[in-house]
Design an enzyme around this catalytic site. Structure first.
Site, PDB file in Angstrom:
ATOM      1  N   CYS A 132      57.216  11.015  57.171  1.00 43.03           N
ATOM      2  CA  CYS A 132      57.193  10.602  58.579  1.00 43.03           C
ATOM      3  C   CYS A 132      58.512  10.018  59.079  1.00 43.03           C
ATOM      4  CB  CYS A 132      56.074   9.585  58.787  1.00 43.03           C
ATOM      5  SG  CYS A 132      54.464  10.314  58.521  1.00 43.03           S
TER       6      CYS A 132
HETATM    7  N1  LIG Z   1      51.194  11.505  55.016  1.00 44.78           N
HETATM    8  C1  LIG Z   1      51.307  10.532  55.896  1.00 44.78           C
HETATM    9  O1  LIG Z   1      51.400   9.358  55.541  1.00 44.78           O
HETATM   10  C2  LIG Z   1      51.309  10.817  57.377  1.00 44.78           C
HETATM   11  C3  LIG Z   1      51.186   9.736  58.267  1.00 44.78           C
HETATM   12  C4  LIG Z   1      51.184   9.978  59.628  1.00 44.78           C
HETATM   13  C5  LIG Z   1      51.317  11.288  60.098  1.00 44.78           C
HETATM   14  N2  LIG Z   1      51.459  12.332  59.204  1.00 44.78           N
HETATM   15  C6  LIG Z   1      51.583  13.666  59.760  1.00 44.78           C
HETATM   16  O2  LIG Z   1      50.354  14.358  59.542  1.00 44.78           O
HETATM   17  C7  LIG Z   1      50.598  15.739  59.305  1.00 44.78           C
HETATM   18  C8  LIG Z   1      50.003  16.158  57.973  1.00 44.78           C
HETATM   19  O3  LIG Z   1      50.662  15.443  56.946  1.00 44.78           O
HETATM   20  P1  LIG Z   1      50.102  15.329  55.472  1.00 44.78           P
HETATM   21  O4  LIG Z   1      50.858  14.249  54.818  1.00 44.78           O
HETATM   22  O5  LIG Z   1      48.611  15.269  55.491  1.00 44.78           O
HETATM   23  O6  LIG Z   1      50.557  16.749  54.876  1.00 44.78           O
HETATM   24  P2  LIG Z   1      50.060  17.402  53.501  1.00 44.78           P
HETATM   25  O7  LIG Z   1      51.135  18.343  53.093  1.00 44.78           O
HETATM   26  O8  LIG Z   1      49.594  16.352  52.556  1.00 44.78           O
HETATM   27  O9  LIG Z   1      48.765  18.229  53.915  1.00 44.78           O
HETATM   28  C9  LIG Z   1      48.792  19.302  54.789  1.00 44.78           C
HETATM   29  C10 LIG Z   1      47.761  20.333  54.349  1.00 44.78           C
HETATM   30  O10 LIG Z   1      47.753  21.382  55.308  1.00 44.78           O
HETATM   31  C11 LIG Z   1      47.510  22.586  54.608  1.00 44.78           C
HETATM   32  N3  LIG Z   1      47.897  23.710  55.448  1.00 44.78           N
HETATM   33  C12 LIG Z   1      49.092  24.334  55.546  1.00 44.78           C
HETATM   34  N4  LIG Z   1      49.019  25.332  56.442  1.00 44.78           N
HETATM   35  C13 LIG Z   1      47.748  25.345  56.930  1.00 44.78           C
HETATM   36  C14 LIG Z   1      47.058  26.126  57.883  1.00 44.78           C
HETATM   37  N5  LIG Z   1      47.664  27.105  58.544  1.00 44.78           N
HETATM   38  N6  LIG Z   1      45.761  25.851  58.118  1.00 44.78           N
HETATM   39  C15 LIG Z   1      45.122  24.853  57.471  1.00 44.78           C
HETATM   40  N7  LIG Z   1      45.734  24.071  56.557  1.00 44.78           N
HETATM   41  C16 LIG Z   1      47.035  24.308  56.304  1.00 44.78           C
HETATM   42  C17 LIG Z   1      48.311  22.423  53.340  1.00 44.78           C
HETATM   43  O11 LIG Z   1      47.844  23.320  52.327  1.00 44.78           O
HETATM   44  C18 LIG Z   1      48.045  20.961  53.002  1.00 44.78           C
HETATM   45  O12 LIG Z   1      46.902  20.812  52.176  1.00 44.78           O
HETATM   46  C19 LIG Z   1      52.113  15.926  59.404  1.00 44.78           C
HETATM   47  O13 LIG Z   1      52.441  16.262  60.711  1.00 44.78           O
HETATM   48  C20 LIG Z   1      52.642  14.542  59.096  1.00 44.78           C
HETATM   49  O14 LIG Z   1      53.899  14.311  59.672  1.00 44.78           O
HETATM   50  C21 LIG Z   1      51.438  12.122  57.863  1.00 44.78           C
END
Ligand SMILES: NC(=O)c1ccc[n+]([C@@H]2O[C@H](COP(=O)([O-])OP(=O)(O)OC[C@H]3O[C@@H](n4cnc5c(N)ncnc54)[C@H](O)[C@@H]3O)[C@@H](O)[C@H]2O)c1
Length: 440
Positions: free
Chosen positions: A275
């Site tokens: 992030c």
């Molecule tokens: N991890 C954090 O602490 C956090 C905090 C706030 C915001 N975010 C935001 O949230 C979002 C997700 O982050 P995350 O950490 O969960 O990512 P992550 O990589 O842990 O998980 C994302 C998931 O999406 C899946 N994916 C990819 N393409 C896909 C598709 N077309 N359809 C369905 N699933 C699909 C992946 O296989 C993966 O399991 C990002 O935008 C990130 O910036 C993350």
């Protein structure tokens, strides 16, 4: 009843079928929160290992307990699939896919676009869609809205509903979780915001509606830009204090005694995670299309990006004072995760520090209780975490603390090591001043 009234009734009665697209650090906890609230939730992810694990009742995210997943899977409230066609049966869809940067530093929208294109095939009247991935202001309206419902000729705000809700989860944190952290929501239309708010309020303690999707998108970017800039400020303060011969940690602790108008941020070896290093760059990228330079973001990014190099130069100087060259020295990195007590190495400054040390000829090894292996695809190296941490501490010419995991015995480490560079102030409680320890 209108389509909107029927959907609201189904959401309030938890009869609406919920889908979460993307079952990672954000999506899985969210799916669990909806399932705990009584919704029937289907997680959809192309990663079959995650899907198989969930269907067996096993969690792969440390913040989500396996016992919880097992219970929800058994009760039928939670299921997972790689098959997007189940979306035709869903009424409420939350999108939690990654938003990384491309090699060029531009937003990588490919995951949002592919998830949206899959969803577009199965749109039907009476659906509410909420984007949760962090992204630039305008994404929900400019990228999702034209793709969703267009083929079926559905009218947004009347026949289907679209909103943005930023994610605030802080992995590893127990006091503020997905269920009790206030949730901002902004719709494409007023009706969209209303429907999405009713859905989320059925599972999340506090929902804070704003007037548009753009306001919700921008609120997230303000939160993360605020952190990034303040971290940049204290990182620069650390560099200034070193020149002045003043202890930056003492200065920050002293300033933090002010009960108002000051918020404590601490310096470190650089930004990490999915992030803080990335999200503000989505904003600065978007602003370029308005011929506007986001100067605070660029300056903080420059300072923060340089921190791994600064840490390496301080280690090199400290070894020099001890009559040793960095080249050929054994350096042990303690902690590779981007923050304490978690297993996430994405964008971790440890990766840059290791790479820079290797380039200077140091013999680098690392230890992290949560990260057994690192594969740096871009730079083409991989490494296993060493097994016997205290043995390596004793043998190393320099121990560099990058991540202050709680499990480490810092007292034992400073007593056994020849020299410790502490980029996190982890050793201070055990030895304010110690001849073997140099702090950032
Ligand atoms: N991890 C954090 O602490 C956090 C905090 C706030 C915001 N975010 C935001 O949230 C979002 C997700 O982050 P995350 O950490 O969960 O990512 P992550 O990589 O842990 O998980 C994302 C998931 O999406 C899946 N994916 C990819 N393409 C896909 C598709 N077309 N359809 C369905 N699933 C699909 C992946 O296989 C993966 O399991 C990002 O935008 C990130 O910036 C993350």
């Amino acid at each position: 009843m209108s389509i909107k009234e029927t959907l609201i009734k189904d959401l309030k009665e938890k009869k609406a079928r919920v889908a979460v697209l993307g079952l990672g650090y954000v999506g899985l906890p969210l799916a669990v929160v909806f399932a705990e609230a009584g919704f029937h939730v289907t997680g959809i992810d192309p990663d079959s290992r995650k899907v198989d694990s969930l269907n067996k009742g096993v969690s792969y995210i440390p913040d989500v307990k396996t016992a919880t997943v097992e219970r929800l899977v058994k009760s039928g409230n939670l299921t997972a699939t790689t098959d997007f066609s189940v979306l035709k049966e869903m009424e409420a869809v939350s999108i939690c896919v990654p938003t990384p940067l491309r090699q060029t530093g531009d937003p990588d929208m490919s995951f949002i676009i592919s998830a949206t294109e899959e969803l577009a095939k199965y749109m039907h009247p009476g659906m509410v869609v909420v984007l949760q991935s962090t992204t630039y202001p305008g994404t929900t309206r400019e990228v999702l809205l034209p793709k969703l419902g267009a083929e079926q000729g559905l009218r947004v705000g009347e026949e289907w509903f679209l909103a943005f809700s930023p994610e605030r989860v802080d992995p590893g944190r127990e006091d503020w979780t997905t269920a009790n952290t206030p949730k901002v929501i902004g719709g494409i239309t007023e009706a969209c915001g209303e429907v999405a708010t009713i859905w989320y309020a059925g599972a999340i303690k506090t929902v804070y509606p704003v007037s548009s999707a753009e306001a919700a998108e921008m609120a997230k970017l303000l939160e993360n830009t605020f952190r990034m800039i303040n971290i940049g400020l204290v990182n620069e303060l650390a560099m200034m204090c070193e020149r002045l011969g003043v202890d930056v940690w003492e200065v920050i602790d002293a300033a933090a005694t002010k009960p108002f108008g000051f918020m404590k941020f601490t310096p470190g070896p650089g930004l990490g995670g999915h992030c803080i290093p990335i999200d503000p760059l989505y904003l600065s990228w978007k602003m370029k299309s308005f011929n506007y330079n986001a100067r605070f973001i660029e300056l903080a990014s420059e300072i923060n990006t340089n921190m791994p190099r600064y840490v390496v130069s301080r280690v090199m100087e400290a070894l020099n004072e001890r009559g040793k060259a960095l080249k050929g020295s054994r350096v042990l990195i303690l902690g590779a995760a981007y923050k304490p007590d978690i297993d996430d190495v994405r964008e971790s400054p440890a990766l840059d520090v290791i790479g820079l040390l290797q380039k200077k000829g140091a013999l680098v090894e690392y230890h992290d209780p949560y990260i057994p292996h690192i594969h740096h695809e871009t730079d083409g190296w991989q490494m296993d975490s060493i097994n016997d941490v205290m043995e390596s501490v004793k043998n190393a010419d320099a121990v560099v603390i990058i991540t202050d995991h709680k499990v480490y015995d810092y007292r034992a480490i400073i007593n056994s090591a020849k020299f410790v560079f502490d980029s996190r102030n982890a050793t201070r409680p055990f030895a304010k001043d110690h001849e073997n320890v140099v702090r950032l």
